[in-house]
Design an enzyme around this catalytic site. Structure first.
Site, mmCIF file in Angstrom:
data_model
loop_
_atom_site.group_PDB
_atom_site.id
_atom_site.type_symbol
_atom_site.label_atom_id
_atom_site.label_comp_id
_atom_site.label_asym_id
_atom_site.label_seq_id
_atom_site.Cartn_x
_atom_site.Cartn_y
_atom_site.Cartn_z
ATOM 1 N N SER A 42 0.816 -1.220 0.000
ATOM 2 C CA SER A 42 0.000 0.000 0.000
ATOM 3 C C SER A 42 0.844 1.263 0.000
ATOM 4 O O SER A 42 0.661 2.154 0.827
ATOM 5 C CB SER A 42 -0.943 -0.007 1.218
ATOM 6 O OG SER A 42 -1.756 -1.153 1.222
ATOM 7 N N CYS A 46 3.620 6.704 -7.319
ATOM 8 C CA CYS A 46 3.585 8.026 -7.949
ATOM 9 C C CYS A 46 4.398 9.050 -7.168
ATOM 10 O O CYS A 46 4.823 10.068 -7.730
ATOM 11 C CB CYS A 46 2.144 8.512 -8.068
ATOM 12 S SG CYS A 46 1.070 7.442 -9.037
ATOM 13 N N ARG A 73 -6.154 -6.228 10.818
ATOM 14 C CA ARG A 73 -7.529 -6.285 10.309
ATOM 15 C C ARG A 73 -7.891 -7.691 9.846
ATOM 16 O O ARG A 73 -8.777 -7.875 9.025
ATOM 17 C CB ARG A 73 -7.691 -5.277 9.170
ATOM 18 C CG ARG A 73 -7.626 -3.831 9.654
ATOM 19 C CD ARG A 73 -7.455 -2.857 8.497
ATOM 20 N NE ARG A 73 -7.636 -1.478 8.932
ATOM 21 C CZ ARG A 73 -6.696 -0.761 9.551
ATOM 22 N NH1 ARG A 73 -5.511 -1.295 9.794
ATOM 23 N NH2 ARG A 73 -6.934 0.476 9.916
ATOM 24 N N VAL A 83 3.431 -15.511 -6.054
ATOM 25 C CA VAL A 83 2.581 -16.509 -6.700
ATOM 26 C C VAL A 83 3.176 -16.816 -8.072
ATOM 27 O O VAL A 83 3.404 -15.914 -8.879
ATOM 28 C CB VAL A 83 1.135 -16.017 -6.821
ATOM 29 C CG1 VAL A 83 0.299 -16.990 -7.651
ATOM 30 C CG2 VAL A 83 0.517 -15.835 -5.439
ATOM 31 N N ASP A 291 -3.174 -1.888 -12.366
ATOM 32 C CA ASP A 291 -2.378 -1.701 -13.580
ATOM 33 C C ASP A 291 -2.313 -2.934 -14.470
ATOM 34 O O ASP A 291 -1.766 -2.856 -15.575
ATOM 35 C CB ASP A 291 -0.951 -1.291 -13.205
ATOM 36 C CG ASP A 291 -0.890 0.068 -12.533
ATOM 37 O OD1 ASP A 291 -1.940 0.742 -12.474
ATOM 38 O OD2 ASP A 291 0.197 0.455 -12.070
ATOM 39 N N TRP A 442 -13.731 34.935 -18.410
ATOM 40 C CA TRP A 442 -13.936 33.690 -19.155
ATOM 41 C C TRP A 442 -12.789 32.752 -18.812
ATOM 42 O O TRP A 442 -11.630 33.011 -19.158
ATOM 43 C CB TRP A 442 -13.979 33.947 -20.663
ATOM 44 C CG TRP A 442 -15.297 34.462 -21.138
ATOM 45 C CD1 TRP A 442 -15.674 35.766 -21.256
ATOM 46 C CD2 TRP A 442 -16.421 33.676 -21.548
ATOM 47 N NE1 TRP A 442 -16.978 35.851 -21.717
ATOM 48 C CE2 TRP A 442 -17.453 34.581 -21.899
ATOM 49 C CE3 TRP A 442 -16.666 32.309 -21.649
ATOM 50 C CZ2 TRP A 442 -18.698 34.167 -22.349
ATOM 51 C CZ3 TRP A 442 -17.905 31.888 -22.092
ATOM 52 C CH2 TRP A 442 -18.914 32.795 -22.430
#
Length: 461
Positions: A42, A46, A73, A83, A291, A442
């Site tokens: 986690s 970036c 948790r 894996v 990803d 604008w």
């Protein structure tokens, strides 16, 4: 009886899915086992360029949740465990402990594939030399920092001029390096049209970055000690004390391919709106996100691969909701992204000109220059806005923005308009916020929309 959810990948999509599923189902109802081959979970990839550049002080500032916090948790998170095989028929995965080499099969009732993307690393002589760095994980960032602090030279070559390339160029300039960016494209930032990429190139050159475009790297030259000393193209050599790869990424789907799961033309897994992997092999028991998947482009109607943490976290939430007995869908994307190099802000959403042509769309393209604030207000900065609209219908197709302070986040207005399938004429009536410190009367996006309306009415030009 309880079910078992197995998650492959411990970053944004995988652990978001695991965490959301845990919120919805207790450990007695759902056992969750997650495998991560790296050392961290986690974390924000970036943010690595900003950590390397010194804007972020500590590596751990980029970590949203540690393995211990996930385990608290009731998620059985197994670190440094890769894996190596998915057996979809028997609903099990084979995982290898990278420390001991021991392998073990783990059965699943539901499987989440969140294997991410792999950085492109061209097969060039010298590519594995000391001092050549990719930037994908926190370990990669630490290795680069170690090189920067342990090498006396101050010359850096960045290969590639996409998001990572320009962000790493900024980081290295900030650390006092002489930076050369070698780019195979005609202009940097291939996610922009070349005319907008030219603005990025001109700005980077003005910052002291040497831009070498339309150049193919042929090899990394090494010194007697095995360290990189230069980057070579067909006709030139660029001295380097450190080399950073910023060439891009591809979906990491070797496991999925070997298991017979369906992949798209960009190599990413194909899913339905609930992020469940399509096809009979998955048998309704496999989800994928982040990803490693392809998603629907809401503007062109085509599948595309976009590697962004925003999407990965959303995918994880949706997968976790569905695995946990709830219901959620991911309708698609419009392709919004922002970046910066030093004080230059770069933004895009929707289609480039070549994307529109590839989709068979006829369009009008307009470009305007405006300012971030009222022209008389102190600090008003120039920006260039390019807008594409479909001929005949006037539907907005895409927006690109290059400018200084206050430019990039204006693209969010266009992203909402694209999602709502608004026309450029409808956009001109948007009730956007105005005050001299924030915008001209604008807004620049609306100035571009007005010009696009005229171009559509005139037949597009």
């Amino acid at each position: 009886m309880s079910e078992r959810l197995v998650v492959i990948g411990g970053d944004a999509a995988g652990m978001s899915a695991a965490s959301q599923a845990r919120r919805l189902k207790s450990p007695q109802e759902l056992e969750i086992v997650a495998f991560e081959r790296g050392n961290f979970t986690s974390f924000s990839a970036c943010g690595i360029p900003y950590w390397v550049g010194g804007d972020v002080a500590e590596r751990d500032d980029l970590i949203a949740r540690t393995p211990e916090e996930h385990r608290e948790r009731s998620i059985d998170l197994r670190m440094r465990t890769e894996v190596v095989e998915i057996d979809a028929r028997e609903r099990r995965v084979r995982a290898r402990d990278l420390a001991s080499g021991a392998e073990e099969w783990t059965a699943y009732d539901k499987l989440v594939i969140a294997t991410g993307a792999r950085p492109l690393r061209p097969d060039l002589p010298g590519i594995d030399a000391l001092g050549v760095h990719g930037v994908q994980t926190l370990d990669d960032g630490q290795a680069l920092l170690d090189t920067l602090t342990g090498t006396p030279g101050r010359r850096a070559v960045v290969i590639g001029a996409g998001y990572i390339g320009v962000e790493m160029a900024e980081a290295l300039i900030g650390r006092g390096y002489e930076v050369t960016v070698v780019n195979r494209g005609k202009e940097p930032m291939s996610t922009l049209d070349p005319d907008m990429g030219r603005l990025v190139r001109e700005a980077m050159t003005g910052m002291g970055i040497t831009m070498v475009n339309d150049a193919e790297v042929t090899k990394i030259l090494t010194a007697d000690d095995g360290r990189a000393r230069a980057v070579a193209t067909e006709d030139r050599e660029f001295p380097a004390d450190v080399v950073v790869l910023g060439i891009g990424v591809r979906p990491e789907t070797a496991l999925a391919r070997a298991a017979g799961l369906p992949l798209g033309e960009h190599g990413g897994l194909l899913t339905d709106l609930a992020m469940r992997v399509r096809g009979p092999v998955a048998d309704g028991a496999i989800w994928a996100g982040g990803d490693c998947v392809e998603v629907l482009d809401l503007v062109s109607g085509r599948e595309r691969h976009i590697a962004l943490g925003t999407h990965a976290n959303k995918h994880g939430q949706i997968i976790g909701s569905n695995v946990g007995g709830g219901y959620a869908t991911f309708p698609g994307v419009v392709g919004t992204a922002v970046s910066k190099v030093c004080d230059l802000e770069i933004a895009r959403t929707g289609l480039r000109e070549k994307d529109a042509r590839a989709a068979g769309l006829q369009y009008a393209a307009v470009t305007i220059e405006s300012t971030s604030r009222a022209g008389y207000y102190p600090g008003a900065a120039l920006m260039t806005v390019k807008m594409l609209a479909e001929r005949r219908t006037g539907r907005l197709l895409g927006v690109q923005i290059v400018g200084r302070e206050g430019a990039a986040k204006r693209v969010d207005v266009a992203a909402v308009a694209l999602t709502a399938r608004m026309t450029v004429e409808q956009m001109t009536a948007l009730d956007l916020g105005y005050a001299p410190p924030f915008s001209p009367v604008w807004d620049p996006v609306l100035v571009a929309a007005r010009k696009a309306v005229s171009a559509v009415r005139a037949g597009g030009a």
